[in-house]
Design a protein around this motif. Structure first.
Motif, mmCIF file in Angstrom:
data_model
loop_
_atom_site.group_PDB
_atom_site.id
_atom_site.type_symbol
_atom_site.label_atom_id
_atom_site.label_comp_id
_atom_site.label_asym_id
_atom_site.label_seq_id
_atom_site.Cartn_x
_atom_site.Cartn_y
_atom_site.Cartn_z
ATOM 1 N N ARG A 183 3.546 -14.788 43.895
ATOM 2 C CA ARG A 183 3.852 -13.387 43.605
ATOM 3 C C ARG A 183 2.648 -12.510 43.939
ATOM 4 O O ARG A 183 2.773 -11.485 44.623
ATOM 5 N N ASN A 184 1.477 -12.950 43.497
ATOM 6 C CA ASN A 184 0.267 -12.169 43.785
ATOM 7 C C ASN A 184 0.000 -12.090 45.277
ATOM 8 O O ASN A 184 -0.444 -11.074 45.786
ATOM 9 N N PHE A 185 0.308 -13.184 45.977
ATOM 10 C CA PHE A 185 0.066 -13.204 47.424
ATOM 11 C C PHE A 185 0.961 -12.160 48.112
ATOM 12 O O PHE A 185 0.503 -11.353 48.915
ATOM 13 N N PHE A 186 2.261 -12.163 47.771
ATOM 14 C CA PHE A 186 3.174 -11.235 48.441
ATOM 15 C C PHE A 186 2.939 -9.788 48.018
ATOM 16 O O PHE A 186 2.968 -8.879 48.842
ATOM 17 N N LEU A 187 2.731 -9.600 46.709
ATOM 18 C CA LEU A 187 2.557 -8.231 46.224
ATOM 19 C C LEU A 187 1.164 -7.696 46.538
ATOM 20 O O LEU A 187 0.955 -6.483 46.587
ATOM 21 N N GLY A 188 0.216 -8.588 46.719
ATOM 22 C CA GLY A 188 -1.163 -8.144 46.939
ATOM 23 C C GLY A 188 -1.730 -7.520 45.679
ATOM 24 O O GLY A 188 -2.637 -6.682 45.738
ATOM 25 N N GLY A 189 -1.195 -7.886 44.514
ATOM 26 C CA GLY A 189 -1.667 -7.334 43.242
ATOM 27 C C GLY A 189 -0.638 -7.622 42.182
ATOM 28 O O GLY A 189 0.289 -8.403 42.402
ATOM 29 N N ALA A 190 -0.797 -6.951 41.022
ATOM 30 C CA ALA A 190 0.114 -7.251 39.908
ATOM 31 C C ALA A 190 1.466 -6.564 40.089
ATOM 32 O O ALA A 190 2.501 -7.074 39.668
ATOM 33 N N ASP A 191 1.481 -5.371 40.727
ATOM 34 C CA ASP A 191 2.724 -4.605 40.857
ATOM 35 C C ASP A 191 3.024 -4.290 42.314
ATOM 36 O O ASP A 191 2.164 -4.420 43.181
ATOM 37 N N VAL A 192 4.258 -3.809 42.535
ATOM 38 C CA VAL A 192 4.620 -3.360 43.885
ATOM 39 C C VAL A 192 3.847 -2.068 44.167
ATOM 40 O O VAL A 192 3.947 -1.110 43.401
ATOM 41 N N GLY A 193 3.061 -2.058 45.223
ATOM 42 C CA GLY A 193 2.241 -0.871 45.538
ATOM 43 C C GLY A 193 1.821 -0.872 46.988
ATOM 44 O O GLY A 193 2.477 -1.510 47.825
ATOM 45 N N GLN A 194 0.693 -0.186 47.274
ATOM 46 C CA GLN A 194 0.239 -0.054 48.663
ATOM 47 C C GLN A 194 0.037 -1.418 49.347
ATOM 48 O O GLN A 194 0.461 -1.614 50.489
ATOM 49 N N SER A 195 -0.587 -2.359 48.630
ATOM 50 C CA SER A 195 -0.840 -3.673 49.254
ATOM 51 C C SER A 195 0.476 -4.375 49.571
ATOM 52 O O SER A 195 0.602 -5.053 50.590
ATOM 53 N N THR A 196 1.468 -4.204 48.660
ATOM 54 C CA THR A 196 2.768 -4.841 48.907
ATOM 55 C C THR A 196 3.389 -4.271 50.174
ATOM 56 O O THR A 196 3.896 -5.009 51.018
ATOM 57 N N LEU A 197 3.341 -2.927 50.293
ATOM 58 C CA LEU A 197 3.962 -2.286 51.457
ATOM 59 C C LEU A 197 3.284 -2.783 52.737
ATOM 60 O O LEU A 197 3.939 -3.104 53.724
ATOM 61 N N ARG A 198 1.948 -2.863 52.683
ATOM 62 C CA ARG A 198 1.209 -3.313 53.878
ATOM 63 C C ARG A 198 1.565 -4.774 54.195
ATOM 64 O O ARG A 198 1.856 -5.118 55.340
ATOM 65 N N ASN A 199 1.583 -5.610 53.159
ATOM 66 C CA ASN A 199 1.931 -7.034 53.367
ATOM 67 C C ASN A 199 3.328 -7.187 53.956
ATOM 68 O O ASN A 199 3.539 -7.917 54.910
ATOM 69 N N PHE A 200 4.285 -6.488 53.329
ATOM 70 C CA PHE A 200 5.679 -6.624 53.773
ATOM 71 C C PHE A 200 5.824 -6.132 55.214
ATOM 72 O O PHE A 200 6.558 -6.713 56.007
ATOM 73 N N TYR A 201 5.118 -5.050 55.526
ATOM 74 C CA TYR A 201 5.213 -4.498 56.890
ATOM 75 C C TYR A 201 4.651 -5.500 57.903
ATOM 76 O O TYR A 201 5.279 -5.778 58.934
ATOM 77 N N ALA A 202 3.497 -6.081 57.583
ATOM 78 C CA ALA A 202 2.879 -7.055 58.499
ATOM 79 C C ALA A 202 3.795 -8.268 58.683
ATOM 80 O O ALA A 202 4.007 -8.742 59.801
ATOM 81 N N ILE A 203 4.369 -8.730 57.571
ATOM 82 C CA ILE A 203 5.260 -9.903 57.670
ATOM 83 C C ILE A 203 6.497 -9.535 58.493
ATOM 84 O O ILE A 203 6.950 -10.300 59.344
ATOM 85 N N HIS A 204 7.009 -8.302 58.254
ATOM 86 C CA HIS A 204 8.256 -7.871 58.906
ATOM 87 C C HIS A 204 8.082 -7.680 60.417
ATOM 88 O O HIS A 204 8.950 -8.079 61.184
ATOM 89 N N VAL A 205 6.985 -7.070 60.826
ATOM 90 C CA VAL A 205 6.880 -6.722 62.261
ATOM 91 C C VAL A 205 6.027 -7.697 63.072
ATOM 92 O O VAL A 205 6.020 -7.632 64.299
ATOM 93 N N ALA A 206 5.291 -8.591 62.404
ATOM 94 C CA ALA A 206 4.434 -9.502 63.180
ATOM 95 C C ALA A 206 4.784 -10.968 62.924
ATOM 96 O O ALA A 206 5.172 -11.689 63.834
ATOM 97 N N LEU A 207 4.696 -11.381 61.660
ATOM 98 C CA LEU A 207 4.876 -12.812 61.370
ATOM 99 C C LEU A 207 6.315 -13.280 61.645
ATOM 100 O O LEU A 207 6.542 -14.245 62.393
ATOM 101 N N LEU A 208 7.288 -12.578 61.056
ATOM 102 C CA LEU A 208 8.672 -13.047 61.175
ATOM 103 C C LEU A 208 9.195 -13.016 62.616
ATOM 104 O O LEU A 208 9.873 -13.956 63.039
ATOM 105 N N PRO A 209 8.888 -11.952 63.408
ATOM 106 C CA PRO A 209 9.363 -11.985 64.798
ATOM 107 C C PRO A 209 8.849 -13.209 65.568
ATOM 108 O O PRO A 209 9.593 -13.837 66.318
ATOM 109 N N VAL A 210 7.579 -13.574 65.332
ATOM 110 C CA VAL A 210 7.026 -14.747 66.029
ATOM 111 C C VAL A 210 7.794 -16.005 65.606
ATOM 112 O O VAL A 210 8.211 -16.821 66.440
ATOM 113 N N LEU A 211 8.021 -16.127 64.279
ATOM 114 C CA LEU A 211 8.749 -17.304 63.782
ATOM 115 C C LEU A 211 10.177 -17.326 64.328
ATOM 116 O O LEU A 211 10.687 -18.374 64.739
#
Ligand code: HEM
Length: 446
Positions: A183-211
């Motif tokens: 949970r901490n890894f995906f959220l980048g912290g305790a709550d949904v916030g800026q780090s979560t948005l950045r993480n989700f965006y990176a996973i969405h546009v970079a990691l998942l397309p490659v996979l």
């Protein structure tokens, strides 16, 4: 009458365009024949065998890649500006709202179509005779598609997004040992916030397309390597009649592709992608629901402890991966539901799921209270262990009943239990989406 001589200029132009056209055609044919064998058996062309579901998934994946790329030019993955970048995209960019709608609806449709493709492959035993690995990669592909949808859900940063992701990610904590870490890894912290948005965006546009590209490439290569899709075995051992892939298969694929694109475009023109008010971490909507494809899980959570629900989902996922190892009979490959008995088993599974699942939901909501069965027992027993064990026992019982009463063999009985689980999941999802109101109470949708 004497023919008019063709001018040198026209002759040059004509020859050049003919050579260009034939070169383009040769390149295209070559590309197609890298994907497909040069000839295919006639039965593999039957539309009602595959329903074109794998092909439709491919077209949708391309549409998503293309529209996603266009969206990236305007989208801003920052909590302060993400929502407004979507508003500006819709209001100021030519066809911006349409591009977003096509991306949104294709993504949702891909979940449905790839799910149906999975069911079709199971129903025809498409994982048999050397196709085990492709089934496993297929299940991974489905998980990747869900992950794409899930990470994309947060990006508009509206109320729907914020609370759906808050609800869903809170489930991660219940995974034993590694839950909080995940949970901490995906959220980048305790709550949904800026780090979560950045993480989700990176996973969405970079990691998942490659996979996705890697997994789909393997998927196609393996189908080619298997000599095409599965076929029923022929009684007399003779080979089926074969036709050339070009134009017989390719024409059909292009027709299906064109229809999919037109349907998605038309639908998106009249149905904009939803955008609620800007995310407000202080005010949670009531009910706060997960995205629709996770509503089955959220519904399950209303009936048992999170750990038990995650256990049930884990076992179902494990069973999905194990299907090729649990059902090794190869002789019924290519036959929908294996046999006549398999069809009856499927029907029994479907009817049981349609009756039993809503009944159990209502019973648990209004009549049954497990804690009264064992007075004084800990919630771990009454909310987790007992519901979990009853669910798994129930599934095994249905398998046993189908074997006994339909007199089905192992392979056919597996069809029954698979269809029960699939329809059960659909029923739970429908209940979660349409029949749950404020405080997640059962309500009528009309
Ligand atoms: C992005 C997602 C996917 C794409 C683009 C895709 C594409 C395709 C295509 C084009 C075919 C051949 C024709 C057809 O059956 O329609 C195929 C076959 C197959 N797919 Fe998929 N697929 C996807 C997801 C899945 C999933 C979720 C599974 C199951 C877990 C799966 C398992 C298989 C298997 C085992 C075959 C061979 C079936 C046979 O020989 O009958 N695929 N796929």
């Amino acid at each position: 009458m004497q023919e008019k001589p063709i001018s040198l200029r026209k002759r040059l132009f004509y020859t050049r365009s003919v050579t260009d056209a034939s070169r383009t055609r040769a390149v295209l044919n070559n590309a197609i024949l890298h994907l497909h064998p040069t000839t295919i058996p006639v039965p593999a062309l039957r539309f009602t065998y595959t329903w074109g579901l794998g092909g439709i998934s491919t077209v949708l994946a391309f549409l998503l890649g293309f529209t996603g790329l266009l969206l990236m030019f305007r989208y801003d993955a920052n909590v302060g500006s993400a929502y407004h970048s979507i508003q500006l995209l819709e209001a100021q960019v030519v066809f911006g709202a349409l591009i977003r709608a096509v991306h949104h609806w294709s993504a949702n449709l891909l979940v449905v179509i790839s799910f149906l493709h999975l069911v079709r492959v199971f129903a025809t035993g498409g994982y048999k005779r050397g196709r085990t690995m492709n089934w496993l990669v297929g299940v991974v592909l489905f998980v990747i598609i869900l992950a794409f949808n899930f990470t994309g859900y947060l990006l508009p940063w509206d109320q729907l997004a914020y609370w759906a992701i808050t609800v869903s990610t809170s489930l991660l904590s219940y995974i034993p040992l590694i839950g909080d870490l995940l949970r901490n890894f995906f959220l980048g912290g305790a709550d949904v916030g800026q780090s979560t948005l950045r993480n989700f965006y990176a996973i969405h546009v970079a990691l998942l397309p490659v996979l996705l590209v890697g997994a789909v490439s393997y998927h196609f290569w393996k189908i080619r390597k298997n000599g095409g899709i599965s076929q029923p075995e022929r009684q007399n051992g003779s080979a089926a009649e074969r036709l050339t892939t070009i134009p017989n298969l390719v024409q059909r694929e292009f027709a299906v592709g064109a229809i999919v694109i037109v349907v998605v475009l038309l639908f998106s023109m009249f149905t904009p992608a939803p955008l609620a008010g800007i995310a407000d971490p202080v005010h949670s909507p009531n009910p706060a629901k997960a995205a629709w494809y996770f509503m089955g899980l959220q519904e399950l959570l209303l009936h048992m402890d999170a750990l038990a629900a995650i256990g049930v989902v884990g076992i179902v996922l494990l069973a999905m991966f194990s299907i090729p190892y649990l059902d090794r009979r190869g002789s019924d490959i290519g036959i929908y539901f294996r046999s006549k008995k398999g069809k009856i088993a499927a029907l029994v599974g479907a009817l049981l799921a349609l009756d039993l699942v809503p009944l159990l939901v209502i019973a648990d909501q209004f009549w049954v209270d497990v804690s009264t069965w064992v007075p004084g027992a800990s919630p771990g027993l009454t909310n987790a262990l007992i519901p979990f064990s009853l669910t798994i026992l129930g599934l095994l019982l249905i398998y046993g009943l189908i074997r006994l009463f339909v007199q089905a063999n192992h392979s056919e009985s597996m069809v029954g239990i698979f269809i029960f689980v699939i329809i059960g999941l659909v029923v739970l999802t429908v209940i979660g989406v349409y029949f749950r109101g404020p405080n997640m109470a059962l309500v009528l949708p009309f």
